[in-house]
Design a protein around this motif. Structure first.
Motif, PDB file in Angstrom:
ATOM      1  N   PHE A   1      37.307  51.110  40.581  1.00 24.52           N
ATOM      2  CA  PHE A   1      38.791  50.589  40.097  1.00 24.52           C
ATOM      3  C   PHE A   1      39.616  51.087  41.005  1.00 24.52           C
ATOM      4  N   HIS A   2      40.643  50.331  41.286  1.00 21.80           N
ATOM      5  CA  HIS A   2      42.085  50.920  41.737  1.00 21.80           C
ATOM      6  C   HIS A   2      42.690  51.715  40.903  1.00 21.80           C
ATOM      7  N   ALA A   3      43.330  52.980  40.984  1.00 18.62           N
ATOM      8  CA  ALA A   3      43.888  53.658  40.058  1.00 18.62           C
ATOM      9  C   ALA A   3      45.058  53.026  39.246  1.00 18.62           C
TER      10      ALA A   3
ATOM     11  N   PRO B   1      46.427  49.521  39.412  1.00 18.14           N
ATOM     12  CA  PRO B   1      45.847  47.865  39.866  1.00 18.14           C
ATOM     13  C   PRO B   1      47.098  47.005  40.349  1.00 18.14           C
ATOM     14  N   SER B   2      46.706  46.017  41.003  1.00 19.28           N
ATOM     15  CA  SER B   2      47.894  45.271  41.503  1.00 19.28           C
ATOM     16  C   SER B   2      47.755  43.770  40.908  1.00 19.28           C
ATOM     17  N   MET B   3      46.690  43.661  39.719  1.00 19.91           N
ATOM     18  CA  MET B   3      46.740  42.556  39.246  1.00 19.91           C
ATOM     19  C   MET B   3      46.519  42.823  37.768  1.00 19.91           C
ATOM     20  N   ALA B   4      47.129  42.025  36.979  1.00 23.52           N
ATOM     21  CA  ALA B   4      46.849  42.098  35.318  1.00 23.52           C
ATOM     22  C   ALA B   4      45.447  41.777  35.069  1.00 23.52           C
TER      23      ALA B   4
ATOM     24  N   LEU C   1      41.829  44.201  33.776  1.00 23.08           N
ATOM     25  CA  LEU C   1      40.994  45.250  33.942  1.00 23.08           C
ATOM     26  C   LEU C   1      39.852  44.402  34.929  1.00 23.08           C
ATOM     27  N   HIS C   2      39.707  45.048  36.154  1.00 30.78           N
ATOM     28  CA  HIS C   2      38.459  44.454  37.175  1.00 30.78           C
ATOM     29  C   HIS C   2      38.036  45.528  37.926  1.00 30.78           C
ATOM     30  N   LEU C   3      36.708  45.344  37.982  1.00 32.95           N
ATOM     31  CA  LEU C   3      35.828  46.301  38.935  1.00 32.95           C
ATOM     32  C   LEU C   3      35.758  45.458  40.145  1.00 32.95           C
ATOM     33  N   HIS C   4      36.139  46.421  41.378  1.00 35.01           N
ATOM     34  CA  HIS C   4      35.692  45.966  42.626  1.00 35.01           C
ATOM     35  C   HIS C   4      34.342  45.829  43.212  1.00 35.01           C
ATOM     36  N   VAL C   5      33.538  45.207  43.548  1.00 35.97           N
ATOM     37  CA  VAL C   5      32.548  45.379  44.267  1.00 35.97           C
ATOM     38  C   VAL C   5      32.667  44.937  45.684  1.00 35.97           C
TER      39      VAL C   5
HETATM   40 ZN   LIG Z   1      42.308  45.329  42.421  1.00 37.39          ZN
END
Ligand SMILES: [Zn+2]
Ligand SMILES: [Zn+2]
Length: 235
Positions: free
Chosen positions: A109-111, A113-116, A118-122
């Motif tokens: 995760f980004h500590a 985030p830049s978008m509303a 929750l999202h996990l970056h893979v």
């Molecule tokens: Zn992100």
């Protein structure tokens, strides 16, 4: 659709209605979509679907999730992690098919985030992409700076003492955003880089070297197997 709230909209949409150019796959609890601005050769986002008993605001980002019920937060993140594991397998198969070798895939995760939503970056750790043009983009994925929170690290907070969990769960914006201002450096060898183009050229070299090494390894293994020697199994 505004880029900042697109994820939130998808998370509440029937997956069958999301275009195939956006949606890669889905499970009963999550969606996997293509990152619109990929920062590596492979870059996906895994996000929780908004379903009872979870609310849109609870799932807004990591901070809102962790500030609520701890058991529920752990449930959400563990489920995302499971889906990300399956995704990483698919990415590795695609790497082998397309490039003849596989390399690391980061999940975190980004500590801040830049978008509303929750999202996990893979994403694959090559960080080779036309889309990354700014220092803050690069630093947000740099694994040694701390802005990018590996999912296993976040899951470890749940097993730690309550005081530690509470401290980490704050995810103080100022503290983390200062990390994005760090000087450019190669995340592999720590070499400092003056400009983004210099960094990109260096990352390309790093990846080319890795590709050569990994392909040579595969080739050696293949030759040994051809000879029928069992030395191939000792690596
Ligand atoms: Zn992100
Ligand atoms: Zn390097």
């Amino acid at each position: 659709m505004s880029g900042l709230t697109a994820l939130r909209t998808y998370a509440q949409t029937n997956p069958a209605k999301i275009p195939a150019s956006i949606l890669f796959s889905h499970t009963s609890t999550s969606l996997t979509i293509y990152d619109a601005f990929p920062k590596g050769i492979f870059h996906f986002l895994v996000l929780p679907r908004v379903q009872e008993p979870f609310t849109v605001s609870e799932l807004s980002d990591l901070r809102t999730l962790l500030s609520g019920d701890k058991a529920r937060a752990k449930q959400v993140i563990s489920a995302l992690n499971e889906d990300a594991k399956a995704l990483r397998k698919e990415i590795e198969e695609e790497m082998l098919a397309r490039y003849g070798f596989k390399w690391n895939v980061w999940t975190g995760f980004h500590a801040v985030p830049s978008m509303a939503h929750l999202h996990l970056h893979v994403l694959s750790d090559d960080l080779l992409s036309e889309k990354f043009k700014h220092k803050k983009h690069y630093n947000s994925f740099h694994p040694k700076l701390g802005f990018f929170l590996d999912v296993d690290e976040v899951l470890s907070w749940f097993e730690a003492e309550d005081s530690y969990y509470t401290a980490m769960a704050k995810l103080d914006t100022k503290h983390y955003e200062s990390m994005l201002k760090e000087d450019l450096s190669c995340w592999r060898c720590n070499a400092s880089m003056k400009t983004i183009p210099a960094l990109k050229a260096h990352l390309q070299e790093e990846w080319d070297t890795q590709a050569k090494r990994e392909k040579a390894k595969i080739e050696r293994r293949r030759k040994m197997e051809e000879k029928g020697g069992d030395a191939a199994t000792t690596e």
